[in-house]
Design a protein around this motif. Structure first.
Motif, mmCIF file in Angstrom:
data_model
loop_
_atom_site.group_PDB
_atom_site.id
_atom_site.type_symbol
_atom_site.label_atom_id
_atom_site.label_comp_id
_atom_site.label_asym_id
_atom_site.label_seq_id
_atom_site.Cartn_x
_atom_site.Cartn_y
_atom_site.Cartn_z
ATOM 1 N N MET A 218 42.228 54.416 92.378
ATOM 2 C CA MET A 218 41.782 54.168 93.741
ATOM 3 C C MET A 218 40.822 52.986 93.737
ATOM 4 O O MET A 218 39.600 53.150 93.744
ATOM 5 N N PRO A 219 41.439 51.880 93.685
ATOM 6 C CA PRO A 219 40.557 50.707 93.563
ATOM 7 C C PRO A 219 39.775 50.442 94.849
ATOM 8 O O PRO A 219 38.625 50.074 94.795
ATOM 9 N N GLY A 220 40.430 50.757 95.918
ATOM 10 C CA GLY A 220 39.768 50.464 97.229
ATOM 11 C C GLY A 220 38.454 51.190 97.370
ATOM 12 O O GLY A 220 37.444 50.631 97.790
ATOM 13 N N LEU A 221 38.474 52.483 96.956
ATOM 14 C CA LEU A 221 37.280 53.303 97.173
ATOM 15 C C LEU A 221 36.098 52.811 96.342
ATOM 16 O O LEU A 221 34.982 52.687 96.812
ATOM 17 N N THR A 222 36.415 52.552 95.063
ATOM 18 C CA THR A 222 35.325 52.080 94.200
ATOM 19 C C THR A 222 34.720 50.801 94.726
ATOM 20 O O THR A 222 33.520 50.597 94.673
ATOM 21 N N GLN A 223 35.594 50.046 95.310
ATOM 22 C CA GLN A 223 35.101 48.793 95.840
ATOM 23 C C GLN A 223 34.062 49.044 96.918
ATOM 24 O O GLN A 223 33.005 48.439 96.975
ATOM 25 N N ASN A 224 34.382 50.042 97.721
ATOM 26 C CA ASN A 224 33.466 50.375 98.819
ATOM 27 C C ASN A 224 32.123 50.843 98.304
ATOM 28 O O ASN A 224 31.085 50.482 98.826
ATOM 29 N N VAL A 225 32.210 51.733 97.287
ATOM 30 C CA VAL A 225 30.970 52.278 96.730
ATOM 31 C C VAL A 225 30.106 51.161 96.167
ATOM 32 O O VAL A 225 28.891 51.148 96.315
ATOM 33 N N ASP A 226 30.799 50.243 95.563
ATOM 34 C CA ASP A 226 30.046 49.133 94.962
ATOM 35 C C ASP A 226 29.241 48.379 96.025
ATOM 36 O O ASP A 226 28.100 47.971 95.816
ATOM 37 N N ASN A 227 29.855 48.290 97.138
ATOM 38 C CA ASN A 227 29.229 47.441 98.156
ATOM 39 C C ASN A 227 28.235 48.177 99.047
ATOM 40 O O ASN A 227 27.790 47.647 100.054
ATOM 41 N N ILE A 228 27.996 49.416 98.667
ATOM 42 C CA ILE A 228 27.200 50.248 99.589
ATOM 43 C C ILE A 228 25.823 49.647 99.892
ATOM 44 O O ILE A 228 25.280 49.798 100.970
ATOM 45 N N GLU A 229 25.310 48.968 98.952
ATOM 46 C CA GLU A 229 23.997 48.373 99.141
ATOM 47 C C GLU A 229 24.033 47.262 100.191
ATOM 48 O O GLU A 229 23.020 46.974 100.830
ATOM 49 N N ASP A 230 25.257 46.716 100.313
ATOM 50 C CA ASP A 230 25.325 45.542 101.197
ATOM 51 C C ASP A 230 25.528 45.897 102.670
ATOM 52 O O ASP A 230 25.508 45.038 103.532
ATOM 53 N N ILE A 231 25.756 47.179 102.940
ATOM 54 C CA ILE A 231 26.069 47.533 104.343
ATOM 55 C C ILE A 231 24.875 47.249 105.245
ATOM 56 O O ILE A 231 23.732 47.549 104.900
ATOM 57 N N ASP A 232 25.236 46.699 106.344
ATOM 58 C CA ASP A 232 24.162 46.324 107.277
ATOM 59 C C ASP A 232 23.846 47.498 108.201
ATOM 60 O O ASP A 232 24.655 47.888 109.038
ATOM 61 N N TYR A 233 22.675 48.125 107.996
ATOM 62 C CA TYR A 233 22.303 49.267 108.850
ATOM 63 C C TYR A 233 21.414 48.853 109.998
ATOM 64 O O TYR A 233 20.926 49.692 110.744
ATOM 65 N N SER A 234 21.183 47.616 110.146
ATOM 66 C CA SER A 234 20.132 47.194 111.091
ATOM 67 C C SER A 234 20.381 47.712 112.523
ATOM 68 O O SER A 234 19.455 48.111 113.231
ATOM 69 N N ASP A 235 21.697 47.731 112.884
ATOM 70 C CA ASP A 235 21.961 48.185 114.275
ATOM 71 C C ASP A 235 21.584 49.646 114.462
ATOM 72 O O ASP A 235 21.007 50.032 115.484
ATOM 73 N N ILE A 236 21.908 50.488 113.457
ATOM 74 C CA ILE A 236 21.581 51.910 113.568
ATOM 75 C C ILE A 236 20.082 52.111 113.507
ATOM 76 O O ILE A 236 19.510 52.891 114.278
ATOM 77 N N GLU A 237 19.476 51.361 112.587
ATOM 78 C CA GLU A 237 18.022 51.484 112.484
ATOM 79 C C GLU A 237 17.359 51.134 113.808
ATOM 80 O O GLU A 237 16.450 51.834 114.284
ATOM 81 N N ALA A 238 17.875 50.101 114.417
ATOM 82 C CA ALA A 238 17.280 49.690 115.698
ATOM 83 C C ALA A 238 17.460 50.793 116.737
ATOM 84 O O ALA A 238 16.578 51.073 117.545
ATOM 85 N N LYS A 239 18.634 51.455 116.639
ATOM 86 C CA LYS A 239 18.946 52.471 117.634
ATOM 87 C C LYS A 239 18.037 53.686 117.488
ATOM 88 O O LYS A 239 17.568 54.251 118.477
ATOM 89 N N TYR A 240 17.807 54.105 116.261
ATOM 90 C CA TYR A 240 17.046 55.338 116.063
ATOM 91 C C TYR A 240 15.610 55.101 115.640
ATOM 92 O O TYR A 240 14.967 55.978 115.115
ATOM 93 N N LYS A 241 15.159 53.931 115.820
ATOM 94 C CA LYS A 241 13.792 53.613 115.424
ATOM 95 C C LYS A 241 12.808 54.446 116.246
ATOM 96 O O LYS A 241 12.947 54.605 117.462
ATOM 97 N N VAL A 242 11.861 55.048 115.575
ATOM 98 C CA VAL A 242 10.826 55.800 116.286
ATOM 99 C C VAL A 242 9.749 54.819 116.677
ATOM 100 O O VAL A 242 9.155 54.151 115.835
ATOM 101 N N ASP A 243 9.540 54.752 117.948
ATOM 102 C CA ASP A 243 8.510 53.834 118.419
ATOM 103 C C ASP A 243 7.159 54.370 118.026
ATOM 104 O O ASP A 243 6.803 55.510 118.319
ATOM 105 N N TYR A 244 6.433 53.568 117.381
ATOM 106 C CA TYR A 244 5.089 53.991 117.022
ATOM 107 C C TYR A 244 4.187 53.698 118.213
ATOM 108 O O TYR A 244 4.079 52.576 118.697
ATOM 109 N N ASP A 245 3.578 54.752 118.660
ATOM 110 C CA ASP A 245 2.757 54.607 119.853
ATOM 111 C C ASP A 245 1.418 53.998 119.459
ATOM 112 O O ASP A 245 0.534 54.658 118.930
ATOM 113 N N GLY A 246 1.288 52.748 119.686
ATOM 114 C CA GLY A 246 0.073 52.065 119.268
ATOM 115 C C GLY A 246 -1.035 52.147 120.298
ATOM 116 O O GLY A 246 -2.196 51.872 120.004
ATOM 117 N N SER A 247 -0.687 52.559 121.516
ATOM 118 C CA SER A 247 -1.728 52.559 122.546
ATOM 119 C C SER A 247 -2.592 53.798 122.412
ATOM 120 O O SER A 247 -2.206 54.796 121.813
#
Lengths: 334, 736
Positions: B1-30
């Motif tokens: 299963m070459p395809g799968l291993t390839q995916n695992v290898d790249n796991i570090e490269d996945i861009d989570y920024s959109d999800i992080e932005a979505k679920y970011k807990v706003d720190y209430d600074g006020s």
């Protein structure tokens, strides 16, 4: 002005009428009797017995020879004024509510009630004035039933072949009695049933009274409303005073609603209104029930009112009535 | 299963920024839930515990509870003392806001007043620019002249008519000057009411009271008292009292501020407001819970009674005390009520014109004025208890000295009637006989202006149903009755009454009967606000509705102050007129005392509702019968601005003044006459023209018969002929 009280009826008055000369006053009432009185002293000249129901209406011809009467016993009778004899009787299916002689005394118009499936019908009879008056034709010369609201009052006009009618809906109309055709009408003349109709001496205008608390002067040719007199009580009768610019209005609350209003409110008074200015001029009180009918002497020297209380009051005007000019010396045509 | 291993290898490269932005807990600074409390006492360590407990208690008492753990108090290590301020954390900003509103400027103790600020704002305050910036001048918006109606050149009065759902305000003057002044489009209100000096008109809505005024009739003020039913203005129009039968509820999320109810007002019914600012001053519960011996008493209205100068307002707790509150703070005067065992009712003494002048003088001079304003006076009465007699007391206020007391016996009820200048006080005492079966009446009249307050007694055999002082006068009128039907009213029962007038005899210094009018049905006395004229009315009866107009100085040409009446006693009373207004429910004089208004309101019955205006002689000027007519109110006028000297001057030169008015009247009547004449001439001309036309038409139409006949009538000779016809002859034998 001290009135003469005529106490000859046991029940409420339905119509009173002066003869052309003004020396006699005919009165009819719900007690089935017609009385005739001398107007100058209130003496009763005689009675006309024979009807078996409320006598709704009378009229007398210009020569004071014949009198006609209509009654709830469904009869129209012709009487000899001088002898008190009934000359002829017409029978109808329903009660007779209104009768009137024509100008030339040769015709009589009558209205019969709408009841028991019979329509309200207007009939015109020719009166045979030759002989002793007992030979009359049984059949009417003309007969028609107006469509729509039933007629309550009627009279001949100055135009040949035309009669003026007032209706239950408040409508007034002109009918050609020969064809039964409605020549003209004013549907909105009054807001309620027309209760009385009296012609001016020359029959060019007439006054009608109505339960809508107003009385109106109409031109009998064009049906234009010339004047309106608005009071605060339902009106039963209206009359025109000759030689003086006044009209007389009478009425009052219905007997059934009297207990809820105060008697002192002056609703049982004869009201004098100025014919032209449409202002109330004065009131004459005396009756202790609504006034059902008013008539004025043809020369304007006295007037009489008949009430629900069963009395007729004849008032001869005082000298001051003729002399005073409360509105200055304005010349007003009669 | 070459395809799968390839995916695992790249796991570090996945861009989570959109999800992080979505679920970011706003720190209430006020820090918007943090407050800084300033003005805390500076203490050392030993008292810390006690102080914190006290502060927590104080806060929760005001409805904003705070835990000790949430308080942080900074400490000055050098001195070992606190720094005089502390921080407070609340659950959220909403609670913090509430605390700020409730506790800012809160007096913690005699020396310390809390000052609260938001933590967020401290920075702002710290970095505040110290240089003075001239504040921008707010543009001056002149307020409307609230008494503009008094400047009417024709000197007319106004009245308001409430009919159906419509209100209309009219001018009333000479016949040609009566016109509609304003037709407002006020919606959904219970009724309308003028303020006592006529400045405002109030409408009672579901949401509260609204005041309107000025030439534009704009809204002037509003008081948010939901479901308000009754209102009462203070005599000088500074304050207003509102009442609702529903207790005050403050739902969550309600607007807050000095104009609104706060949680501590919940459960109360009465509210006192400042009219100018619209602020709520205080609320009270109505003591409807207290029940008298005869079951539940009806609530008295006005529940709060104002002193005539608006300085105090008092209310009675029946049987216990009178509580007097100072204005505008609404604190209890002297921090204690007047404890009076058994007190039933009380009345303030009205101010006379003279007193009022003095009060105004004092007010204008300020505190420096040497003369002190005259004190107010209260009259109250207590019923018989055990061995103690009933008692009427005159009390001076605020000094609280008792001026006069009078003991009374066999008392079942007292009513206090002040003359409107405060010269006399009449106590109408309903007394029962020993058997307690019948009631008769005594009038105890205190002459307040004289030394030692002499009391004089007028004894009457009958029951007095109405009592009324002549305004500014020395006379009064009573309605008395001995009708057995009194006390059991039924439909159609009209009670027979007698009306009597009394006057102070200046020589003997007692009140003497002037005249009695026997066998009346009148039950209401209405003095003209200027005195002299009085109307006796039969109100609220279904059969009688008479109005009697009387003049008590008929023989006097014009009354001058201090002039002694020399004529026969009671001879100057004269009936001016009789009138009748069917079903009358209200009778009211206009403020000038020249006109009388009677009305039949649909609130009482539905027969011939409407109103009528009369002059003082009983001549009907106007009558309006209107369905669903409800209310008629004259607009009151404030006191005259003329000084006594000016008034005297006018009275002296009355002839001069009246000439101007007479000329005006003359001109007006001529005007009306010429107009009327022209109208009549026109009507006659129209009529005659129509008659001429119709007779002409008649002649043309072949009404020849008629014309002929007319001629023949003229030629006619009159011949009198007696015709005797025997119609019938019947012979009857009469048997004995």
């Amino acid at each position: 002005m001290r009135p003469i009280l005529l106490q000859g009826h046991e029940r409420s008055l339905t119509q009173i009428k002066y003869n052309r000369d003004g020396d006699l006053l005919f009165s009819c009432s719900k007690d089935h009797v017609i009385n005739v009185w001398y107007t100058h002293n209130g003496e009763r000249l005689g009675t006309y017995d024979g009807h078996n129901g409320t006598v709704w209406t009378v009229d007398v011809d210009s020569e004071s020879m014949y009198m006609v009467s209509g009654s709830a016993d469904n009869q129209l009778r012709l009487w000899n004024v001088a002898t008190g004899k009934c000359l002829y009787t017409w029978e109808f299916p329903t009660a007779v509510k209104r009768v009137a002689f024509s100008e030339d005394d040769k015709q009589v118009v009558c209205i019969t009630e709408q009841r028991m499936g019979f329509q309200c019908t207007i009939r015109v009879f020719n009166i045979n004035r030759t002989g002793d008056g007992t030979k009359q034709s049984k059949e009417p010369a003309h007969m028609f039933s107006p469509v729509g609201s039933k007629a309550t009052v009627c009279a001949f006009t100055s135009q040949p072949g035309i009669i003026f009618t007032g209706h239950e809906s408040g409508k007034v109309a002109l009918f050609n009695y020969k064809t039964g055709e409605e020549v003209d009408s004013n549907e909105r003349a009054h807001g309620d049933v027309v209760t009385d109709l009296q012609m001016s001496p020359d029959k060019t205008y007439c006054i009608t009274s109505s339960k809508d608390k107003s009385a109106r002067i109409h031109d009998t040719k064009t049906l234009d409303v010339i004047k309106t007199f608005t009071t605060e009580t339902p009106l039963n009768s209206a009359a025109i005073a000759p030689n003086k610019p006044y009209v007389l209005l009478g009425g009052g609350q219905e007997a059934m609603s009297v207990t809820t209003t105060s008697l002192r409110q002056g609703k049982f008074e004869t009201r004098f209104w100025h014919k032209v200015f449409e202002e109330e001029v004065g009131r004459v009180k005396g009756h202790f029930g609504p006034i059902n009918t008013i008539a004025v002497h043809p020369k304007g020297i006295s007037y009489a009112s008949g009430g629900e209380d069963g009395f007729v009051r004849v008032h001869h005007f005082d000298e001051s009535y003729f002399k005073t000019q409360p509105y200055g010396d304005l010349q007003i045509e009669d | 299963m070459p395809g799968l291993t390839q995916n695992v290898d790249n796991i570090e490269d996945i861009d989570y920024s959109d999800i992080e932005a979505k679920y970011k807990v706003d720190y209430d600074g006020s820090f918007d839930n943090t407050l800084i409390v300033d003005g805390v006492p500076i203490i050392d360590n030993s008292k810390l515990e006690r102080l914190l407990t006290k502060i927590c208690k104080e806060f929760s008492r005001k409805g904003v509870p705070v835990k000790q753990d949430d308080i942080f108090m900074p400490w000055d290590e050098a001195t070992g003392k606190s720094k005089g301020y502390l921080f407070m954390d609340f659950r959220n900003s909403h609670d913090a806001n509430n605390a700020l509103l409730a506790m800012n400027n809160h007096p913690f103790d005699a020396k310390h007043i809390f000052k609260l600020n938001r933590f967020d704002e401290i920075e702002k305050f710290a970095n505040m620019d110290e240089t003075y910036v001239e504040p921008e001048q707010e543009e001056y918006m002149p307020r409307e002249h609230l008494r503009a109606w008094l400047t009417d050149p024709q000197g007319r009065d106004q009245y308001v008519v409430y009919r159906g759902d419509d209100v209309e305000i009219f001018w009333h003057g000479k016949p040609s000057q009566c016109e509609l002044a304003y037709k407002p489009d006020w919606k959904d209100f219970l009724y309308v009411s003028w303020s006592p000096l006529g400045t405002y008109i109030a409408t009672l809505h579901r949401q509260g009271v609204r005041l309107w005024g000025g030439p534009s009739w704009k809204p002037q003020q509003r008081f948010a008292h939901p479901l308000v039913k009754l209102i009462d203005f203070s005599p000088c129009e500074n304050y207003i009292v509102t009442w609702s039968n529903e207790s005050i509820i403050v739902p969550d999320g309600k607007p807050q501020g000095p104009q609104y109810f706060s949680p501590e007002d919940e459960g109360n019914n009465l509210a006192v407001w400042d009219i100018k600012t619209g602020h709520l001053l205080r609320t009270f519960p109505t003591n409807s819970g207290t029940e008298g011996p005869a079951g539940k008493r009806q609530m008295q209205w006005p529940a709060l009674k104002w002193s005539p100068d608006d300085k105090f307002v008092a209310r009675v707790s029946p049987g216990q005390m009178i509580s007097v509150h100072e204005l505008p703070s609404m604190f209890l005067h002297d921090k204690k009520s007047l404890k009076i065992e058994g007190v039933v009712d009380f009345e303030w003494c009205p101010l006379s014109d003279k007193d009022r002048d003095e009060v105004e003088k004092v007010a204008s001079v300020g505190a420096k004025g040497a003369k002190k304003a005259p004190e107010n006076m209260i009259a109250y009465w207590t019923p018989e208890v055990a061995n103690q007699p009933a008692r009427v007391t005159l009390l001076s206020f605020p000094s609280r000295t008792i001026l006069r007391q009078k003991n009374l016996f066999n008392v079942s009820e007292c009513k206090l009637h002040w003359q409107n200048q405060g010269d006399f006080l009449c106590v109408k005492v309903d007394r029962h006989t020993k058997t307690k079966k019948s009631i008769f009446c005594n009038l105890e009249i205190f002459r307040v202006r004289e030394k030692d307050f002499p009391v004089e007694v007028v004894e009457l055999k009958d029951t007095v149903t109405d009592f009324s002082w002549e305004p500014k006068g020395e006379r009064f009128a009573i309605v008395s009755t001995n009708d057995p039907n009194l006390g059991n009213p039924g439909p159609g029962i009209t009670i027979k009454t007698d009306v009597s007038f009394y006057q102070l005899d200046r020589v003997k210094n007692d009140f003497k009967l002037l005249k009695t009018l026997p066998n009346r049905t009148s039950n209401a006395i209405r003095w003209s606000p200027r005195g002299r004229f009085v109307v006796l009315a039969t109100v609220g009866s279904s059969t009688k509705s008479e109005l009697e107009f009387w003049d008590l100085d008929f023989t006097l040409e014009d009354r001058r102050d201090g002039q002694v009446v020399k004529e026969d006693w009671g001879s100057s009373i004269q009936s001016l007129g009789l009138a009748d207004h069917y079903g009358v429910t209200d009778v009211e004089w206009d403020p000038s005392g020249r006109y009388l208004a009677t009305s039949a309101s649909a609130w009482t019955h539905t027969l011939e509702n409407g109103y009528a205006l009369w002059d003082f002689r009983g001549q009907e000027l106007l009558k309006q019968i209107q369905d669903r007519f409800k209310q008629f109110l004259w607009r009151p006028r404030p006191r005259t601005l003329l000084t006594r000297e000016q008034q005297k001057q006018i009275r002296k030169n009355l002839k001069e003044f009246s000439r101007v008015f007479e000329e005006e009247d003359q001109r007006e009547s001529e005007n009306v006459n010429t107009e009327l004449l022209a109208l009549r001439r026109r009507l006659v001309d129209e009529w005659n023209a129509w008659r001429a036309r119709s007779t002409k038409e008649l002649a043309e139409d072949g009404g020849h018969d008629h014309v002929k006949e007319k001629q023949s009538e003229e030629d006619k000779e009159e011949i009198e002929v007696w015709v005797e016809d025997i119609i019938e002859q019947i012979e009857e034998e009469v048997e004995d």
